[in-house]
Motif scaffolding. Structure first.
Motif, PDB file in Angstrom:
ATOM      1  N   ARG A  49      20.710 -17.143  31.236  1.00  0.00           N
ATOM      2  CA  ARG A  49      20.326 -16.425  30.018  1.00  0.00           C
ATOM      3  C   ARG A  49      20.095 -17.438  28.902  1.00  0.00           C
ATOM      4  O   ARG A  49      20.986 -18.190  28.553  1.00  0.00           O
ATOM      5  N   ILE A  50      18.867 -17.455  28.390  1.00  0.00           N
ATOM      6  CA  ILE A  50      18.467 -18.364  27.321  1.00  0.00           C
ATOM      7  C   ILE A  50      17.870 -17.523  26.202  1.00  0.00           C
ATOM      8  O   ILE A  50      17.137 -16.563  26.464  1.00  0.00           O
ATOM      9  N   ASP A  51      18.180 -17.903  24.978  1.00  0.00           N
ATOM     10  CA  ASP A  51      17.588 -17.188  23.835  1.00  0.00           C
ATOM     11  C   ASP A  51      16.071 -17.180  23.968  1.00  0.00           C
ATOM     12  O   ASP A  51      15.462 -18.181  24.377  1.00  0.00           O
ATOM     13  N   ALA A  52      15.460 -16.050  23.622  1.00  0.00           N
ATOM     14  CA  ALA A  52      14.018 -15.881  23.782  1.00  0.00           C
ATOM     15  C   ALA A  52      13.229 -16.937  23.022  1.00  0.00           C
ATOM     16  O   ALA A  52      12.230 -17.462  23.528  1.00  0.00           O
ATOM     17  N   ASP A  53      13.687 -17.289  21.807  1.00  0.00           N
ATOM     18  CA  ASP A  53      12.934 -18.278  21.028  1.00  0.00           C
ATOM     19  C   ASP A  53      12.993 -19.666  21.670  1.00  0.00           C
ATOM     20  O   ASP A  53      12.025 -20.419  21.625  1.00  0.00           O
ATOM     21  N   VAL A  54      14.097 -19.984  22.314  1.00  0.00           N
ATOM     22  CA  VAL A  54      14.218 -21.275  23.000  1.00  0.00           C
ATOM     23  C   VAL A  54      13.268 -21.301  24.193  1.00  0.00           C
ATOM     24  O   VAL A  54      12.509 -22.259  24.386  1.00  0.00           O
ATOM     25  N   LEU A  55      13.284 -20.252  24.989  1.00  0.00           N
ATOM     26  CA  LEU A  55      12.403 -20.176  26.151  1.00  0.00           C
ATOM     27  C   LEU A  55      10.938 -20.192  25.726  1.00  0.00           C
ATOM     28  O   LEU A  55      10.110 -20.904  26.323  1.00  0.00           O
ATOM     29  N   ASP A  56      10.613 -19.447  24.678  1.00  0.00           N
ATOM     30  CA  ASP A  56       9.229 -19.424  24.178  1.00  0.00           C
ATOM     31  C   ASP A  56       8.777 -20.815  23.753  1.00  0.00           C
ATOM     32  O   ASP A  56       7.653 -21.225  24.021  1.00  0.00           O
ATOM     33  N   TRP A  57       9.676 -21.565  23.096  1.00  0.00           N
ATOM     34  CA  TRP A  57       9.340 -22.912  22.642  1.00  0.00           C
ATOM     35  C   TRP A  57       9.039 -23.819  23.839  1.00  0.00           C
ATOM     36  O   TRP A  57       8.048 -24.536  23.841  1.00  0.00           O
ATOM     37  N   PHE A  58       9.898 -23.780  24.854  1.00  0.00           N
ATOM     38  CA  PHE A  58       9.665 -24.614  26.038  1.00  0.00           C
ATOM     39  C   PHE A  58       8.382 -24.201  26.746  1.00  0.00           C
ATOM     40  O   PHE A  58       7.596 -25.050  27.165  1.00  0.00           O
ATOM     41  N   ARG A  59       8.156 -22.909  26.886  1.00  0.00           N
ATOM     42  CA  ARG A  59       6.930 -22.444  27.550  1.00  0.00           C
ATOM     43  C   ARG A  59       5.692 -22.869  26.785  1.00  0.00           C
ATOM     44  O   ARG A  59       4.657 -23.181  27.384  1.00  0.00           O
ATOM     45  N   ALA A  60       5.784 -22.896  25.460  1.00  0.00           N
ATOM     46  CA  ALA A  60       4.643 -23.287  24.632  1.00  0.00           C
ATOM     47  C   ALA A  60       4.268 -24.755  24.838  1.00  0.00           C
ATOM     48  O   ALA A  60       3.147 -25.163  24.521  1.00  0.00           O
ATOM     49  N   GLN A  61       5.181 -25.546  25.385  1.00  0.00           N
ATOM     50  CA  GLN A  61       4.905 -26.965  25.648  1.00  0.00           C
ATOM     51  C   GLN A  61       3.987 -27.132  26.846  1.00  0.00           C
ATOM     52  O   GLN A  61       3.487 -28.218  27.101  1.00  0.00           O
ATOM     53  N   GLY A  62       3.799 -26.062  27.605  1.00  0.00           N
ATOM     54  CA  GLY A  62       2.853 -26.111  28.715  1.00  0.00           C
ATOM     55  C   GLY A  62       3.525 -26.217  30.069  1.00  0.00           C
ATOM     56  O   GLY A  62       4.741 -26.084  30.206  1.00  0.00           O
TER      57      GLY A  62
END
Length: 83
Positions: A49-62
């Motif tokens: 379980r990871i905070d959504a904003d953290v996961l979104d940030w990593f995903r945005a890196q590609g």
């Protein structure tokens, strides 16, 4: 670093004979005598379980974001292990 579609097309049409390998040393017997087989570390699949904003940030890196998350966790582990 991204490669333009035009550059990719140019590379696709280049023949192997046109590639300049002169700056790459040949691998001789001494290289293979000193070579060592390194097996990759096995990875375990987990649910985390990871905070959504953290996961979104990593995903945005590609592409490769899961590998980067692992690298961040490994760096933290190494620092904590030295304490």
């Amino acid at each position: 670093m991204s490669i333009s579609p035009q550059r990719l097309k140019a590379l696709e049409t280049r023949s192997n004979e046109d590639i300049d390998y002169s700056d790459i040393p040949e691998l001789d017997e001494s290289f293979f005598a000193a070579a060592e087989l390194v097996q990759p570390i096995a990875k375990s699949q987990v649910t985390l379980r990871i905070d959504a904003d953290v996961l979104d940030w990593f995903r945005a890196q590609g592409k490769g974001y899961q590998t980067r998350i692992n690298a961040v966790l490994k760096a933290y582990m190494r620092i904590q292990s030295k304490r």
